[in-house]
Design a protein around this motif. Structure first.
Motif, PDB file in Angstrom:
ATOM      1  N   ILE A  45      -1.907 -48.730 -40.010  1.00  0.00           N
ATOM      2  CA  ILE A  45      -1.583 -47.531 -39.229  1.00  0.00           C
ATOM      3  C   ILE A  45      -2.136 -47.649 -37.811  1.00  0.00           C
ATOM      4  O   ILE A  45      -1.483 -47.232 -36.846  1.00  0.00           O
ATOM      5  CB  ILE A  45      -2.111 -46.263 -39.927  1.00  0.00           C
ATOM      6  N   SER A  46      -3.310 -48.223 -37.657  1.00  0.00           N
ATOM      7  CA  SER A  46      -3.884 -48.390 -36.315  1.00  0.00           C
ATOM      8  C   SER A  46      -3.000 -49.281 -35.450  1.00  0.00           C
ATOM      9  O   SER A  46      -2.757 -48.987 -34.273  1.00  0.00           O
ATOM     10  CB  SER A  46      -5.295 -48.980 -36.405  1.00  0.00           C
ATOM     11  N   SER A  47      -2.503 -50.362 -36.026  1.00  0.00           N
ATOM     12  CA  SER A  47      -1.628 -51.260 -35.271  1.00  0.00           C
ATOM     13  C   SER A  47      -0.330 -50.560 -34.899  1.00  0.00           C
ATOM     14  O   SER A  47       0.152 -50.683 -33.764  1.00  0.00           O
ATOM     15  CB  SER A  47      -1.328 -52.517 -36.097  1.00  0.00           C
ATOM     16  N   MET A  48       0.236 -49.832 -35.842  1.00  0.00           N
ATOM     17  CA  MET A  48       1.452 -49.060 -35.549  1.00  0.00           C
ATOM     18  C   MET A  48       1.208 -48.076 -34.409  1.00  0.00           C
ATOM     19  O   MET A  48       2.040 -47.920 -33.509  1.00  0.00           O
ATOM     20  CB  MET A  48       1.884 -48.267 -36.791  1.00  0.00           C
ATOM     21  N   LEU A  99      -1.116 -48.087 -31.968  1.00  0.00           N
ATOM     22  CA  LEU A  99      -1.295 -48.687 -30.648  1.00  0.00           C
ATOM     23  C   LEU A  99       0.012 -49.240 -30.090  1.00  0.00           C
ATOM     24  O   LEU A  99       0.242 -49.217 -28.880  1.00  0.00           O
ATOM     25  CB  LEU A  99      -2.336 -49.812 -30.723  1.00  0.00           C
ATOM     26  N   GLU A 100       0.860 -49.738 -30.966  1.00  0.00           N
ATOM     27  CA  GLU A 100       2.110 -50.358 -30.525  1.00  0.00           C
ATOM     28  C   GLU A 100       3.274 -49.376 -30.496  1.00  0.00           C
ATOM     29  O   GLU A 100       4.405 -49.748 -30.234  1.00  0.00           O
ATOM     30  CB  GLU A 100       2.434 -51.543 -31.444  1.00  0.00           C
ATOM     31  N   ARG A 101       2.974 -48.126 -30.762  1.00  0.00           N
ATOM     32  CA  ARG A 101       3.972 -47.039 -30.804  1.00  0.00           C
ATOM     33  C   ARG A 101       5.102 -47.320 -31.798  1.00  0.00           C
ATOM     34  O   ARG A 101       6.269 -47.046 -31.548  1.00  0.00           O
ATOM     35  CB  ARG A 101       4.542 -46.738 -29.415  1.00  0.00           C
ATOM     36  N   ARG A 102       4.747 -47.851 -32.935  1.00  0.00           N
ATOM     37  CA  ARG A 102       5.695 -47.969 -34.044  1.00  0.00           C
ATOM     38  C   ARG A 102       5.454 -46.772 -34.956  1.00  0.00           C
ATOM     39  O   ARG A 102       4.740 -46.852 -35.955  1.00  0.00           O
ATOM     40  CB  ARG A 102       5.496 -49.298 -34.782  1.00  0.00           C
ATOM     41  N   LEU A 103       6.010 -45.639 -34.565  1.00  0.00           N
ATOM     42  CA  LEU A 103       5.675 -44.370 -35.204  1.00  0.00           C
ATOM     43  C   LEU A 103       6.434 -44.168 -36.517  1.00  0.00           C
ATOM     44  O   LEU A 103       7.469 -44.797 -36.758  1.00  0.00           O
ATOM     45  CB  LEU A 103       5.975 -43.214 -34.250  1.00  0.00           C
ATOM     46  N   PHE A 104       5.891 -43.273 -37.322  1.00  0.00           N
ATOM     47  CA  PHE A 104       6.582 -42.891 -38.556  1.00  0.00           C
ATOM     48  C   PHE A 104       7.976 -42.373 -38.216  1.00  0.00           C
ATOM     49  O   PHE A 104       8.162 -41.643 -37.235  1.00  0.00           O
ATOM     50  CB  PHE A 104       5.815 -41.782 -39.280  1.00  0.00           C
ATOM     51  N   ALA A 112       6.256 -44.183 -42.883  1.00  0.00           N
ATOM     52  CA  ALA A 112       6.238 -45.511 -42.251  1.00  0.00           C
ATOM     53  C   ALA A 112       7.519 -46.262 -42.591  1.00  0.00           C
ATOM     54  O   ALA A 112       7.970 -46.254 -43.740  1.00  0.00           O
ATOM     55  CB  ALA A 112       5.024 -46.300 -42.739  1.00  0.00           C
ATOM     56  N   LYS A 113       8.096 -46.874 -41.574  1.00  0.00           N
ATOM     57  CA  LYS A 113       9.314 -47.659 -41.816  1.00  0.00           C
ATOM     58  C   LYS A 113       8.982 -49.005 -42.453  1.00  0.00           C
ATOM     59  O   LYS A 113       9.747 -49.554 -43.223  1.00  0.00           O
ATOM     60  CB  LYS A 113      10.073 -47.850 -40.495  1.00  0.00           C
ATOM     61  N   ASN A 114       7.832 -49.564 -42.076  1.00  0.00           N
ATOM     62  CA  ASN A 114       7.332 -50.800 -42.673  1.00  0.00           C
ATOM     63  C   ASN A 114       5.851 -50.929 -42.336  1.00  0.00           C
ATOM     64  O   ASN A 114       5.312 -50.096 -41.595  1.00  0.00           O
ATOM     65  CB  ASN A 114       8.118 -52.020 -42.187  1.00  0.00           C
ATOM     66  N   LEU A 115       5.198 -51.937 -42.842  1.00  0.00           N
ATOM     67  CA  LEU A 115       3.768 -52.115 -42.607  1.00  0.00           C
ATOM     68  C   LEU A 115       3.476 -53.251 -41.637  1.00  0.00           C
ATOM     69  O   LEU A 115       2.314 -53.549 -41.361  1.00  0.00           O
ATOM     70  CB  LEU A 115       3.037 -52.375 -43.930  1.00  0.00           C
ATOM     71  N   ASN A 116       4.498 -53.875 -41.096  1.00  0.00           N
ATOM     72  CA  ASN A 116       4.293 -55.027 -40.216  1.00  0.00           C
ATOM     73  C   ASN A 116       4.620 -54.683 -38.769  1.00  0.00           C
ATOM     74  O   ASN A 116       5.446 -53.831 -38.503  1.00  0.00           O
ATOM     75  CB  ASN A 116       5.183 -56.196 -40.678  1.00  0.00           C
TER      76      ASN A 116
END
Length: 407
Positions: A305-308, A310-315, A403-407
């Protein structure tokens, strides 16, 4: 003397700090901390310019309060110098109890403790430091002062807080549709029977104010992307709390770690000033620093979740006008467990559902209009204002985000 120091505000231009006491309050670490708390939390994920702070807002509200009190004095309302200064202090400190990310973490970092209650505790702490000089400001803030119109200016449906944040948020987001005529509203203000009233000729400015506020809620404050980002942050903090209670090292600042590990009631903060001081040292940077640290953490939830974040890969978020059935929520949850390949017990960190609500006008906390005949009536009953009656309805929307994915 450091009074009458001038600051340059992007919304109003020059703002004067009118007294030595107010200057010293602004200079205090509790207040300076507001420089490090963004006014709109995570809204800059949608509107990149929304980087203004609670510090900006508090100073702007103080400025508008001074203009309002001058206007009321000019209309014959007697306001002593002590009342004048105390009203400025009350509005200046109205948000002093906000935690990191403002409203986003208000009920997750500390369970069930609204920022208004912490603001009162912070003001009481400052009152001790300033040898009782905030006594009247506290009475105004807590609505314990006999002249009730002062509290209405600090907290009501047409208070100085709202007049500033609507103008300021429009300016920094660029959402011009939310613009209000604050100058005209202030000019139309008067006091009648110890109540703040708006002269009848300012009626349409009030309609515009209420419409603009309603629009700003849906377009800015409750924008679906902002809701998604906030839910991610809330889930992230919850995971951190759960790990902290299990003794996992999170590599965060001491005060943040202390507040995560221990649940505290409002009474705990009232009785322990050191606890209050710990909280009033937290700001957005504690959270951002933690998020950057957690990108390398061994726990896959914190790391993911932290990586998402920071990279603005939002839910991904779905917003609907109709309630979402329990069956739909459960079915989507089952699909997510398979798609994300996570244990069912961990799904709650990657999946949220609930509702958001908005209203334009609440009749129980009325805005009073002073007619040309000298009568005081509720704005919703004023002639030719069907829109306000419509805005009295609370509108609710329902969401699921995941979350769309975890990567």
């Amino acid at each position: 003397m450091k009074s009458h120091k001038i600051l340059n505000d992007p919304v109003y231009g020059f703002i004067t700090i009118p007294s030595e006491l107010i200057f010293n309050i602004i200079d205090h670490p509790f207040f300076q901390r507001l420089r490090r708390i963004k006014q709109l939390g995570l809204t800059d994920y949608v509107y990149p310019g929304a980087l203004h702070t609670r510090f900006h807002h508090a100073l702007g509200a103080m400025h508008l309060m001074s203009i309002t009190l001058d206007q009321l004095r000019n209309k014959g309302t007697e306001i002593s110098d002590e009342e004048y200064e105390s009203a400025l202090i009350a509005i200046l400190l109205h948000d002093i109890g906000h935690g990191p990310f403002s409203h986003a973490l208000e009920y997750s970092l500390l369970k069930g403790i609204p920022h208004e209650r912490l603001s009162i505790l912070a003001m009481e702490y400052l009152n001790q430091e300033f040898h009782g000089k905030l006594n009247l400001a506290l009475r105004i803030f807590k609505d314990q002062y006999p002249r009730k119109f002062f509290h209405q200016l600090v907290s009501s449906q047409l208070d100085i807080d709202r007049l500033d944040y609507l103008q300021r948020d429009c300016f920094f987001t660029g959402v011009s549709e939310g613009t209000i005529g604050a100058d005209r509203i202030i000019k139309m203000m008067a006091v009648k029977n110890d109540q703040v009233v708006i002269e009848e000729k300012g009626l349409y400015s009030i309609e515009n104010f209420l419409s603009a506020r309603r629009l700003m809620y849906w377009q800015v404050y409750l924008h679906k992307t902002t809701v998604s980002a906030e839910k991610m942050l809330i889930n992230l903090i919850q995971r951190a709390k759960d790990l902290s209670s299990d003794g996992v090292d999170l590599g965060i600042t001491a005060n943040f770690d202390f507040l995560l590990k221990n649940e505290h009631s409002l009474n705990d903060f009232a009785q322990d000033q050191n606890l209050l001081k710990k909280f009033l040292q937290l700001d957005d940077f504690d959270i951002w620093g933690a998020v950057k640290q957690w990108c390398e953490h061994e726990d896959y939830v914190l790391r993911g979740i932290s990586s998402m974040f920071l990279e603005r890969r939002l839910f991904k978020i779905k917003l609907t006008n109709e309630p979402i059935s329990e069956e739909e929520i459960e079915a989507l949850g089952e699909k997510l467990i398979q798609k994300l390949n996570v244990p069912a017990a961990d799904l709650r960190y990657f999946y949220s559902s609930g509702k958001v609500s908005n209203y334009g006008y609440l009749a129980k906390d009325r805005i009073n209009i002073l007619t040309k005949k000298g009568e005081v009536i509720d704005v919703a009953k004023a002639a030719d204002l069907p829109n306000i009656r419509i805005m009295s309805k609370i509108v609710e929307k329902y969401y699921v985000c995941y979350a769309k994915n975890l990567n």
